[in-house]
Design an enzyme around this catalytic site. Structure first.
Site, PDB file in Angstrom:
ATOM      1  N   CYS A  77       1.035  -1.127  -0.030  1.00  0.00           N
ATOM      2  CA  CYS A  77       0.161   0.085  -0.020  1.00  0.00           C
ATOM      3  C   CYS A  77       0.670   1.467   0.012  1.00  0.00           C
ATOM      4  CB  CYS A  77      -0.872   0.068   1.215  1.00  0.00           C
ATOM      5  SG  CYS A  77      -1.961   1.480   1.354  1.00  0.00           S
ATOM      6  N   CYS A 228      -4.653   6.006  -5.174  1.00  0.00           N
ATOM      7  CA  CYS A 228      -4.079   4.493  -4.441  1.00  0.00           C
ATOM      8  C   CYS A 228      -2.558   4.659  -4.843  1.00  0.00           C
ATOM      9  CB  CYS A 228      -4.835   3.370  -5.309  1.00  0.00           C
ATOM     10  SG  CYS A 228      -3.894   1.850  -5.185  1.00  0.00           S
TER      11      CYS A 228
HETATM   12  N1  LIG Z   1      -6.552  -2.204  -2.322  1.00  0.00           N
HETATM   13  C1  LIG Z   1      -5.302  -2.529  -2.485  1.00  0.00           C
HETATM   14  C2  LIG Z   1      -4.465  -2.261  -1.408  1.00  0.00           C
HETATM   15  C3  LIG Z   1      -4.287  -0.774  -1.014  1.00  0.00           C
HETATM   16  C4  LIG Z   1      -3.415   0.102  -2.039  1.00  0.00           C
HETATM   17  C5  LIG Z   1      -3.484   1.333  -1.550  1.00  0.00           C
HETATM   18  N2  LIG Z   1      -4.511   2.052  -1.445  1.00  0.00           N
HETATM   19  C6  LIG Z   1      -2.011   2.275  -2.301  1.00  0.00           C
HETATM   20  O1  LIG Z   1      -1.929   3.179  -1.894  1.00  0.00           O
HETATM   21  O2  LIG Z   1      -1.199   1.703  -2.969  1.00  0.00           O
HETATM   22  C7  LIG Z   1      -5.032  -4.134  -3.000  1.00  0.00           C
HETATM   23  O3  LIG Z   1      -5.853  -4.941  -2.516  1.00  0.00           O
HETATM   24  O4  LIG Z   1      -3.946  -4.345  -3.658  1.00  0.00           O
END
Ligand SMILES: N[C@@H](CCC[C@H](N)C(=O)O)C(=O)O
Length: 328
Positions: A77, A228
């Site tokens: 993350c 993200c």
């Molecule tokens: N939902 C993603 C994990 C979280 C990623 C995050 N928000 C980031 O900033 O990289 C997953 O399940 O891969």
């Protein structure tokens, strides 16, 4: 039990950070997942895109584990790692640290503030793989680089990569960002389906001008988020491979919660790593009274807000909004 937590965000991608090191918490795997489902529920008092558990590491300065709001664990993350970077660096009174994540030990360091008064951290995004088996994506080929997946869309062109969590990236036009296509195909690949058995983060990328892109991501285990970090890093790499941006040069990545800066390093023909640079903002700290074995209800104590840094962050958001009005 009472759990101390910090609500924090990177580009508006918000998390509840729980320090298992200083507080001597020791949760079971089921408790970590169930706490994520309840505490991140936006219909309840806290709400967030995920929980960041900060734990002891045998080989690094700390360890990060990230649980999505649906209780699934992600291998990485990026926005969360910036928040953990700030937390661990401040705890250890250091300017840089090594953080153990599920698949790699990553270097994080304090950077000059992106905007005055906004704590800023650089985190390493690595390893990067284009092998479909690493996502996994079940197609009869080894990689997917700017290609169609006809069962998903007749028009869009996709690149699949793991950084190391799985991403599907498409460079699109403005009308695609505003349409319902992203939601429809993201829900499909994150439901029971044969292509992506573990789901995938889906990003639409709109190039703005050289060195500037906009990215919107539907996150696996969450849904649409403001931003993200791993997706913005993966998307920047895809634009460098497509010749829209350059390796070793800063790319400003705009999103619905703010912006970050990414630099893609090409270490050799097949090896890349990405610097993700951006805010690590604390919103408030609080104490939650919850039974980790049955966390369906909880009560939340007083919220100690970090007002100054949030006022400063809203100025960055205002500038981003204005930039996007002109450049989208
Ligand atoms: N939902 C993603 C994990 C979280 C990623 C995050 N928000 C980031 O900033 O990289 C997953 O399940 O891969």
């Amino acid at each position: 039990m009472e759990i101390e937590l910090i609500k924090c965000h990177g580009s508006g991608n918000d998390f509840l950070l729980i320090d298992e090191i200083s507080n001597n918490y020791s949760f079971t795997e089921v408790q970590r997942a169930e706490l994520a489902k309840t505490l991140c529920n936006r219909e309840k008092e806290l709400g967030a895109d995920g929980i960041l558990y900060v734990m002891k590491s045998d080989k690094a300065d700390g360890r990060m584990r990230v649980f999505n709001t649906d209780g699934s664990e992600a291998s990485m993350c990026g926005n969360g790692l910036r928040c953990v970077a700030r937390y661990v660096c401040e705890l250890l009174e250091k300017d840089e640290a090594l953080i153990e994540t599920m698949k790699a030990d990553l270097l994080v360091k304090k950077e000059q503030d992106v905007y005055e008064g906004i704590p800023t951290y650089l985190v390493e995004i690595s390893p990067v793989s284009f092998k479909l088996e690493d996502l996994p994506l079940h197609l009869n080929q080894d990689t997917l680089l700017n290609e169609k997946i006809p069962s998903l869309s007749e028009q869009l062109i996709f690149t699949a990569l793991a950084v190391p969590n799985p991403h599907l990236v498409s460079i699109v036009e403005k009308q695609d960002v505003e349409s319902t296509i992203q939601k429809e195909l993201s829900e499909f690949v994150n439901g029971p389906n044969e292509l992506f058995p573990d789901g995938v983060n889906v990003s639409f990328v709109k190039p703005l001008k050289k060195g500037h892109i906009y990215v919107r991501t539907f996150e696996r285990g969450v849904g649409f988020t403001n931003a993200c970090g791993t997706a913005m890093s993966a998307s920047t790499l895809v634009t460098c491979l497509s010749g829209l941006n350059d390796f070793e040069q800063s790319v400003e990545v705009y999103n619905n919660g703010g912006k970050v800066r990414c630099i893609v390093h090409k270490l050799n023909e097949e090896t890349f790593k990405i610097d993700l640079i951006g805010n690590a903002t604390y919103v408030y700290s609080t104490l939650v009274d919850v039974d980790p074995d049955n966390p369906t209800t909880f009560t939340c104590g007083m919220k100690n807000e970090y007002l100054d840094e949030n006022v400063l962050y809203s100025k960055l958001q205002e500038d981003v909004k204005q930039f996007l009005q002109v450049n989208m």
